[in-house]
Design a protein around this motif. Structure first.
Motif, PDB file in Angstrom:
ATOM      1  N   GLU A  15     115.181  32.483  22.591  1.00 32.75           N
ATOM      2  CA  GLU A  15     116.466  32.603  21.905  1.00 32.75           C
ATOM      3  C   GLU A  15     117.652  32.458  22.853  1.00 32.75           C
ATOM      4  O   GLU A  15     118.801  32.565  22.430  1.00 32.75           O
ATOM      5  N   SER A  16     117.387  32.219  24.126  1.00 32.10           N
ATOM      6  CA  SER A  16     118.453  32.131  25.123  1.00 32.10           C
ATOM      7  C   SER A  16     118.970  30.709  25.272  1.00 32.10           C
ATOM      8  O   SER A  16     118.217  29.743  25.145  1.00 32.10           O
ATOM      9  N   ALA A  17     120.264  30.600  25.550  1.00 28.89           N
ATOM     10  CA  ALA A  17     120.849  29.302  25.882  1.00 28.89           C
ATOM     11  C   ALA A  17     120.641  29.007  27.360  1.00 28.89           C
ATOM     12  O   ALA A  17     120.536  27.855  27.770  1.00 28.89           O
ATOM     13  N   ALA A  18     120.570  30.058  28.168  1.00 32.22           N
ATOM     14  CA  ALA A  18     120.358  29.915  29.607  1.00 32.22           C
ATOM     15  C   ALA A  18     119.671  31.178  30.113  1.00 32.22           C
ATOM     16  O   ALA A  18     119.747  32.232  29.486  1.00 32.22           O
ATOM     17  N   VAL A  19     118.986  31.049  31.245  1.00 36.59           N
ATOM     18  CA  VAL A  19     118.270  32.183  31.827  1.00 36.59           C
ATOM     19  C   VAL A  19     118.722  32.366  33.273  1.00 36.59           C
ATOM     20  O   VAL A  19     118.654  31.433  34.079  1.00 36.59           O
ATOM     21  N   LEU A  20     119.216  33.561  33.583  1.00 44.07           N
ATOM     22  CA  LEU A  20     119.590  33.891  34.955  1.00 44.07           C
ATOM     23  C   LEU A  20     118.360  34.392  35.702  1.00 44.07           C
ATOM     24  O   LEU A  20     117.603  35.207  35.171  1.00 44.07           O
ATOM     25  N   ILE A  21     118.148  33.906  36.911  1.00 46.41           N
ATOM     26  CA  ILE A  21     117.088  34.458  37.748  1.00 46.41           C
ATOM     27  C   ILE A  21     117.734  35.048  38.996  1.00 46.41           C
ATOM     28  O   ILE A  21     118.589  34.429  39.618  1.00 46.41           O
ATOM     29  N   CYS A  22     117.358  36.276  39.321  1.00 52.16           N
ATOM     30  CA  CYS A  22     117.944  36.989  40.456  1.00 52.16           C
ATOM     31  C   CYS A  22     117.094  36.726  41.688  1.00 52.16           C
ATOM     32  O   CYS A  22     115.965  37.216  41.785  1.00 52.16           O
ATOM     33  N   VAL A  23     117.617  35.953  42.605  1.00 54.48           N
ATOM     34  CA  VAL A  23     116.847  35.509  43.764  1.00 54.48           C
ATOM     35  C   VAL A  23     116.815  36.606  44.830  1.00 54.48           C
ATOM     36  O   VAL A  23     117.817  36.896  45.479  1.00 54.48           O
ATOM     37  N   SER A  24     115.635  37.214  44.975  1.00 54.18           N
ATOM     38  CA  SER A  24     115.423  38.254  45.980  1.00 54.18           C
ATOM     39  C   SER A  24     113.923  38.367  46.228  1.00 54.18           C
ATOM     40  O   SER A  24     113.113  37.819  45.467  1.00 54.18           O
ATOM     41  N   LYS A  25     113.542  39.094  47.258  1.00 51.00           N
ATOM     42  CA  LYS A  25     112.117  39.258  47.560  1.00 51.00           C
ATOM     43  C   LYS A  25     111.420  40.031  46.445  1.00 51.00           C
ATOM     44  O   LYS A  25     110.297  39.699  46.046  1.00 51.00           O
ATOM     45  N   LYS A  26     112.077  41.074  45.928  1.00 49.29           N
ATOM     46  CA  LYS A  26     111.473  41.864  44.855  1.00 49.29           C
ATOM     47  C   LYS A  26     111.247  41.009  43.610  1.00 49.29           C
ATOM     48  O   LYS A  26     110.235  41.146  42.926  1.00 49.29           O
ATOM     49  N   TYR A  27     112.200  40.132  43.329  1.00 50.72           N
ATOM     50  CA  TYR A  27     112.051  39.246  42.167  1.00 50.72           C
ATOM     51  C   TYR A  27     110.864  38.313  42.384  1.00 50.72           C
ATOM     52  O   TYR A  27     110.043  38.116  41.486  1.00 50.72           O
ATOM     53  N   LYS A  28     110.769  37.750  43.579  1.00 49.70           N
ATOM     54  CA  LYS A  28     109.678  36.815  43.877  1.00 49.70           C
ATOM     55  C   LYS A  28     108.320  37.497  43.789  1.00 49.70           C
ATOM     56  O   LYS A  28     107.335  36.905  43.337  1.00 49.70           O
ATOM     57  N   ASP A  29     108.256  38.767  44.214  1.00 49.08           N
ATOM     58  CA  ASP A  29     106.983  39.489  44.238  1.00 49.08           C
ATOM     59  C   ASP A  29     106.588  40.058  42.877  1.00 49.08           C
ATOM     60  O   ASP A  29     105.469  40.547  42.714  1.00 49.08           O
ATOM     61  N   SER A  30     107.505  40.020  41.914  1.00 55.86           N
ATOM     62  CA  SER A  30     107.228  40.586  40.591  1.00 55.86           C
ATOM     63  C   SER A  30     106.493  39.572  39.711  1.00 55.86           C
ATOM     64  O   SER A  30     107.008  38.491  39.439  1.00 55.86           O
ATOM     65  N   GLN A  31     105.306  39.939  39.252  1.00 55.93           N
ATOM     66  CA  GLN A  31     104.545  39.052  38.375  1.00 55.93           C
ATOM     67  C   GLN A  31     105.256  38.868  37.036  1.00 55.93           C
ATOM     68  O   GLN A  31     105.248  37.784  36.453  1.00 55.93           O
ATOM     69  N   ALA A  32     105.883  39.941  36.546  1.00 60.14           N
ATOM     70  CA  ALA A  32     106.603  39.856  35.271  1.00 60.14           C
ATOM     71  C   ALA A  32     107.770  38.877  35.370  1.00 60.14           C
ATOM     72  O   ALA A  32     107.998  38.066  34.464  1.00 60.14           O
ATOM     73  N   CYS A  33     108.510  38.948  36.477  1.00 62.54           N
ATOM     74  CA  CYS A  33     109.643  38.038  36.673  1.00 62.54           C
ATOM     75  C   CYS A  33     109.157  36.598  36.790  1.00 62.54           C
ATOM     76  O   CYS A  33     109.773  35.674  36.251  1.00 62.54           O
ATOM     77  N   ARG A  34     108.042  36.419  37.487  1.00 66.90           N
ATOM     78  CA  ARG A  34     107.496  35.066  37.635  1.00 66.90           C
ATOM     79  C   ARG A  34     107.078  34.496  36.275  1.00 66.90           C
ATOM     80  O   ARG A  34     107.363  33.334  35.967  1.00 66.90           O
ATOM     81  N   THR A  35     106.418  35.321  35.476  1.00 70.22           N
ATOM     82  CA  THR A  35     105.982  34.878  34.152  1.00 70.22           C
ATOM     83  C   THR A  35     107.173  34.450  33.304  1.00 70.22           C
ATOM     84  O   THR A  35     107.152  33.404  32.647  1.00 70.22           O
ATOM     85  N   GLU A  36     108.231  35.272  33.331  1.00 70.56           N
ATOM     86  CA  GLU A  36     109.422  34.974  32.544  1.00 70.56           C
ATOM     87  C   GLU A  36     110.102  33.692  33.024  1.00 70.56           C
ATOM     88  O   GLU A  36     110.476  32.830  32.222  1.00 70.56           O
TER      89      GLU A  36
END
Length: 207
Positions: A15-36
């Motif tokens: 339902e999103s027009a755009a998706v923000l991704i927060c670039v950090s080590k924690k974001y990279k290491d998160s499986q949930a963030c990667r899936t999204e």
């Protein structure tokens, strides 16, 4: 990630027009963030990287996803005021209504025309018969609660923000610097996340 959480994530991306991704080590290491993030890529959504950790160099799946995309470096809090208007403009451009349905003269059929600016009448996607212009301050408060921004109800009410005021915000969104200052100084919205969420929800409401 549980089934219900995964389904909610997928629906949010769809339902999103755009998706923000927060670039950090924690974001990279998160499986949930990667899936999204990978699902957003699969759905061909516009992905806007926001660098949140100073000195972090994305590699692997996150580096590949960023590629040559335009990104916004907000790892230094001192840069946020200067970067924020550009990020808000990028989000505004992503959320603009692509077409406006206009009735033909003397006909019950419709054709599509690209507007030169956002439509002057905001209607909800759930029911296009509901004209946001007619909303009262109480309706705006309900909308804020629905979008999980209910903590601003009191200040929006004190400032008499009704549907017409929301439409006014929508119409001046082409000037993100001014909107950024207005949200912060007049409506007490100081956090970056809340400003971005509010503008995304406003564009979703009015497009």
């Amino acid at each position: 990630m549980s089934g219900s959480t995964l389904e909610a994530m997928a629906q949010a991306v769809e339902e999103s027009a755009a998706v923000l991704i927060c670039v950090s080590k924690k974001y990279k290491d998160s499986q949930a963030c990667r899936t999204e993030a990978e699902y957003a890529f699969q759905q061909r959504k516009k992905i806007i990287p926001v660098v949140m950790e100073s000195g972090f160099k994305p590699t692997g799946w996150l580096g590949a996803l960023m590629g040559t995309r335009l990104y916004f470096d907000m790892s230094d809090a001192r840069r946020i005021p200067a970067k924020m208007p550009h990020l808000m403009k990028e989000l505004a451009d992503s959320g603009k209504c692509g077409q406006l349905v206009v009735p033909k003269h003397g006909s019950s059929h419709h054709h599509s025309a690209a507007p030169s600016r956002p439509s002057t009448t905001c209607t909800t996607k759930e029911n296009h018969n509901i004209v946001v212009d007619k909303w009262t301050s109480a309706d705006v408060e309900l909308w804020l609660l629905k979008t999980k921004l209910g903590e601003y109800n009191s200040v929006f009410s004190a400032k008499h923000v009704d549907g017409m005021a929301l439409r006014g915000l929508w119409r001046i969104s082409s000037d993100p610097r001014y909107v950024h200052e207005l949200l912060e100084k007049e409506l007490g919205m100081e956090t970056l996340g809340h400003k971005l969420k509010f503008m995304e929800e406003l564009h979703r409401l009015c497009s």
